[in-house]
Scaffold this active site. Structure first.
Site, PDB file in Angstrom:
ATOM      1  N   LYS A 135     -15.403 -13.634 -33.183  1.00  0.00           N
ATOM      2  CA  LYS A 135     -14.909 -15.326 -32.510  1.00  0.00           C
ATOM      3  C   LYS A 135     -14.685 -14.450 -31.420  1.00  0.00           C
ATOM      4  O   LYS A 135     -14.881 -12.970 -30.836  1.00  0.00           O
ATOM      5  CB  LYS A 135     -13.396 -14.687 -33.239  1.00  0.00           C
ATOM      6  CG  LYS A 135     -13.131 -16.148 -33.384  1.00  0.00           C
ATOM      7  CD  LYS A 135     -13.024 -16.903 -34.268  1.00  0.00           C
ATOM      8  CE  LYS A 135     -12.915 -18.386 -34.113  1.00  0.00           C
ATOM      9  NZ  LYS A 135     -13.600 -19.062 -35.027  1.00  0.00           N
TER      10      LYS A 135
HETATM   11  P1  NAD Z   1     -10.631 -28.942 -32.655  1.00  0.00           P
HETATM   12  O1  NAD Z   1     -10.588 -28.473 -30.815  1.00  0.00           O
HETATM   13  O2  NAD Z   1     -11.541 -30.083 -32.278  1.00  0.00           O
HETATM   14  O3  NAD Z   1      -9.168 -30.017 -33.040  1.00  0.00           O
HETATM   15  C1  NAD Z   1      -7.794 -29.445 -32.898  1.00  0.00           C
HETATM   16  C2  NAD Z   1      -6.577 -30.637 -33.630  1.00  0.00           C
HETATM   17  O4  NAD Z   1      -5.469 -29.724 -33.173  1.00  0.00           O
HETATM   18  C3  NAD Z   1      -6.994 -31.636 -32.243  1.00  0.00           C
HETATM   19  O5  NAD Z   1      -6.670 -32.954 -32.810  1.00  0.00           O
HETATM   20  C4  NAD Z   1      -4.695 -31.478 -31.863  1.00  0.00           C
HETATM   21  O6  NAD Z   1      -4.689 -32.520 -31.204  1.00  0.00           O
HETATM   22  C5  NAD Z   1      -4.003 -30.635 -32.606  1.00  0.00           C
HETATM   23  N1  NAD Z   1      -3.566 -29.667 -32.345  1.00  0.00           N
HETATM   24  C6  NAD Z   1      -3.487 -28.831 -31.538  1.00  0.00           C
HETATM   25  N2  NAD Z   1      -2.502 -28.626 -30.886  1.00  0.00           N
HETATM   26  C7  NAD Z   1      -1.789 -28.848 -31.808  1.00  0.00           C
HETATM   27  C8  NAD Z   1       0.035 -28.645 -32.460  1.00  0.00           C
HETATM   28  N3  NAD Z   1       0.513 -28.098 -31.406  1.00  0.00           N
HETATM   29  N4  NAD Z   1       0.362 -29.459 -32.694  1.00  0.00           N
HETATM   30  C9  NAD Z   1      -0.640 -30.551 -33.732  1.00  0.00           C
HETATM   31  N5  NAD Z   1      -1.481 -30.540 -33.488  1.00  0.00           N
HETATM   32  C10 NAD Z   1      -2.220 -29.441 -32.788  1.00  0.00           C
HETATM   33  O7  NAD Z   1     -10.709 -28.181 -33.446  1.00  0.00           O
HETATM   34  P2  NAD Z   1     -11.620 -27.683 -34.490  1.00  0.00           P
HETATM   35  O8  NAD Z   1     -12.569 -27.359 -34.761  1.00  0.00           O
HETATM   36  O9  NAD Z   1     -10.802 -29.108 -35.344  1.00  0.00           O
HETATM   37  O10 NAD Z   1     -10.162 -26.557 -35.526  1.00  0.00           O
HETATM   38  C11 NAD Z   1      -9.619 -26.954 -36.321  1.00  0.00           C
HETATM   39  C12 NAD Z   1      -9.196 -25.328 -37.062  1.00  0.00           C
HETATM   40  O11 NAD Z   1     -10.584 -24.964 -37.829  1.00  0.00           O
HETATM   41  C13 NAD Z   1      -9.264 -24.465 -35.930  1.00  0.00           C
HETATM   42  O12 NAD Z   1      -7.943 -23.297 -36.970  1.00  0.00           O
HETATM   43  C14 NAD Z   1     -10.186 -24.013 -36.090  1.00  0.00           C
HETATM   44  O13 NAD Z   1     -10.718 -22.499 -36.229  1.00  0.00           O
HETATM   45  C15 NAD Z   1     -11.251 -23.970 -37.464  1.00  0.00           C
HETATM   46  N6  NAD Z   1     -12.368 -24.426 -37.948  1.00  0.00           N
HETATM   47  C16 NAD Z   1     -12.821 -25.679 -37.591  1.00  0.00           C
HETATM   48  C17 NAD Z   1     -14.346 -25.029 -37.696  1.00  0.00           C
HETATM   49  C18 NAD Z   1     -15.399 -26.630 -37.263  1.00  0.00           C
HETATM   50  O14 NAD Z   1     -16.625 -26.388 -37.612  1.00  0.00           O
HETATM   51  N7  NAD Z   1     -14.635 -26.872 -35.590  1.00  0.00           N
HETATM   52  C19 NAD Z   1     -14.690 -24.065 -38.282  1.00  0.00           C
HETATM   53  C20 NAD Z   1     -13.548 -23.153 -39.240  1.00  0.00           C
HETATM   54  C21 NAD Z   1     -12.441 -23.475 -39.330  1.00  0.00           C
END
Ligand code: NAD
Length: 449
Positions: A135
């Site tokens: 990561k």
């Molecule tokens: P992203 O940046 O696209 O979205 C993040 C979301 O979290 C946004 O809607 C934001 O408003 C919200 N957020 C941030 N701070 C917040 C708070 N304090 N309270 C409520 N909401 C809040 O990120 P993503 O890619 O959708 O990733 C989200 C999660 O999924 C993370 O834990 C990431 O590690 C995990 N993840 C993502 C992927 C991927 O392919 N993108 C894959 C596996 C895991």
């Protein structure tokens, strides 16, 4: 006892609970219960004990192989230079090249990245793709940077770690705060640094690229799609009809919005969303596509015309069938877990539940489908992208979906079997299923020399 009975009521056996402490002492780690890395290692070691993982293998997995920390200057739009801090943690590569996302967020820290790297090792093993776990991250607020500044941060970060990554060694991807455009800048920078004759193959150094630059069809929706496949495999046993279910979401970014749109297509109803701008609710249903358009225009879910605003505690209390955290880590604390009114929590985000929150959900009989299973779709399609780049043969979208479905369904079944075999909760079972594979490979390889 039915499958359902075997889950929510059982905790990992107490006999295992003291064992991680021994390894922490052996490695001279002063255990801090609020440290996400320590929490994660502890959970993994409890599962390691259940599957009978050799002691030396447990010690290997209790620490990352490499922890890289860099500082690099970036020219800002107003002419001054800011110094940025970046991380790349490579946890384990016994199954294949290191693999894991890059996060841009103000709260990025070394221990946080270490925890997420461990989860990547477990996730890749659980879905049986030939990658290890890593990561990375840059401590910054991407919402406060211009597009040019984001590009310069990305190019400087890539060049700062370029000697420690590579298409067959360590392959980053998008995560919170990063996207396909950032992967395009990253891949371009890396390939410019490489000798001319391997330049085009060097684009394989990252996945999650735009399709025009070698990205895979289906990568943008992959994490949400994978979560939906897991729900399709799991919900029947939990007496939930996906077509008639209500669900709520924390986070409406990549994972949250895709999950909502795909579940919406199956007939499920989204009733509440919380993001960094606030919470909204409409018991009759929120149209995921209209909300996606609103978020793209305004940056968040607040002020969505077709739902009421509500406060955070009220959001957690909305009654749904499935509650899906898809934002940041550690949001479901014990206090929040006491408020949740759902049959199932399906973890779209990494580590969204604290150990205390987990205990409350378990006591309340709420089933938790763990993150390393639910959100493994992203890395699985990243693997497909990497394979397609290697072979220069590109797959149609339905091929990607079909293969993703196979990986997710088999992983879900592995977790169900491990849960029955080891009589534990789903989270522990998911680690058991992952460690089973890692242990077999270590047994075959031994430890050099
Ligand atoms: P992203 O940046 O696209 O979205 C993040 C979301 O979290 C946004 O809607 C934001 O408003 C919200 N957020 C941030 N701070 C917040 C708070 N304090 N309270 C409520 N909401 C809040 O990120 P993503 O890619 O959708 O990733 C989200 C999660 O999924 C993370 O834990 C990431 O590690 C995990 N993840 C993502 C992927 C991927 O392919 N993108 C894959 C596996 C895991």
């Amino acid at each position: 006892m039915s499958d359902t009975d075997a889950t929510a009521t059982q905790t990992p056996p107490n006999v295992a609970a003291h064992l991680p402490a021994t390894i922490f002492e052996e490695l001279d780690i002063a255990r801090d219960p609020n440290n996400l890395f320590h929490q994660t290692i502890e959970q993994v070691l409890i599962a390691a004990e259940l599957v009978g993982l050799a002691h030396h293998q447990q010690i290997i997995l209790a620490q990352p192989k490499n922890e890289i920390m860099v500082h690099f200057p970036v020219l800002m739009d107003d002419g001054h230079h800011d110094l940025f801090k970046g991380y790349r943690v490579q946890h384990n590569n016994v199954l294949g090249p290191y693999k894991g996302g890059i996060r841009y967020h103000p709260q990025v820290s070394l221990d946080h990245i270490k925890a997420l790297a461990v989860l990547m090792t477990m996730k890749c093993s659980l879905v049986r793709i030939p990658f290890g776990g890593a990561k990375g991250g840059v401590k910054c607020n991407p919402r406060e940077l211009s597009a040019d500044e984001l590009m310069r941060v990305t190019r400087r970060f890539c060049s700062a770690i370029s000697n420690q990554i590579g298409p067959d060694y360590d392959v980053p991807a998008p995560d919170v705060g990063t996207n396909a455009q950032i992967m395009a800048w990253f891949a371009d920078t890396y390939s410019q640094i490489m000798p001319e004759h391997i330049r085009s193959d060097s684009l394989r150094v990252v996945t999650g690229k735009p399709v025009e630059m070698g990205g895979s069809l289906g990568r943008d929706k992959a994490t949400g799609q994978g979560l939906v496949y897991v729900l399709q495999e799991m919900l029947g046993e939990l007496d939930i009809d996906i077509r008639a279910m209500k669900f709520s979401l924390i986070g409406f970014g990549n994972v949250g919005s895709w999950t909502a749109r795909l579940l919406g297509e199956l007939g499920a109803t989204l009733t509440a969303v919380l993001d960094h701008t606030g919470a909204i609710h409409n018991e009759k249903g929120i149209d995921p596509q209209t909300l996606t358009d609103h978020v793209a225009q305004t940056g968040g879910v607040v002020k969505f015309a077709h739902a009421k605003a509500l406060n955070e505690d009220d959001f957690y209390s909305i009654s749904v069938d499935v509650f899906i955290p898809a934002a940041l880590e550690q949001m479901i604390t014990s206090d929040k877990a006491k408020l949740i009114e759902a049959k199932v929590v399906a973890e779209g985000a990494n580590a969204p539940t604290t150990p205390e929150g987990d205990a409350v959900l378990r006591e309340r009989g709420i089933e938790v489908l763990p993150a390393i299973l639910c959100n493994a779709g992203g890395v699985t399609v990243s693997y497909f992208e990497w394979v397609q780049n290697k072979s220069s043969v590109y797959w149609p979208a339905d091929d990607v979906d079909r293969r993703l479905n196979q990986h997710m369904v088999l992983a879900a079944r592995r977790v169900k079997l491990a849960r029955i075999k080891h009589e534990c909760d789903m989270r522990t079972a998911s680690y058991c299923a992952a460690l089973d594979q890692i242990g077999k490979v270590y047994d075959l390889c031994g430890v050099f020399p």
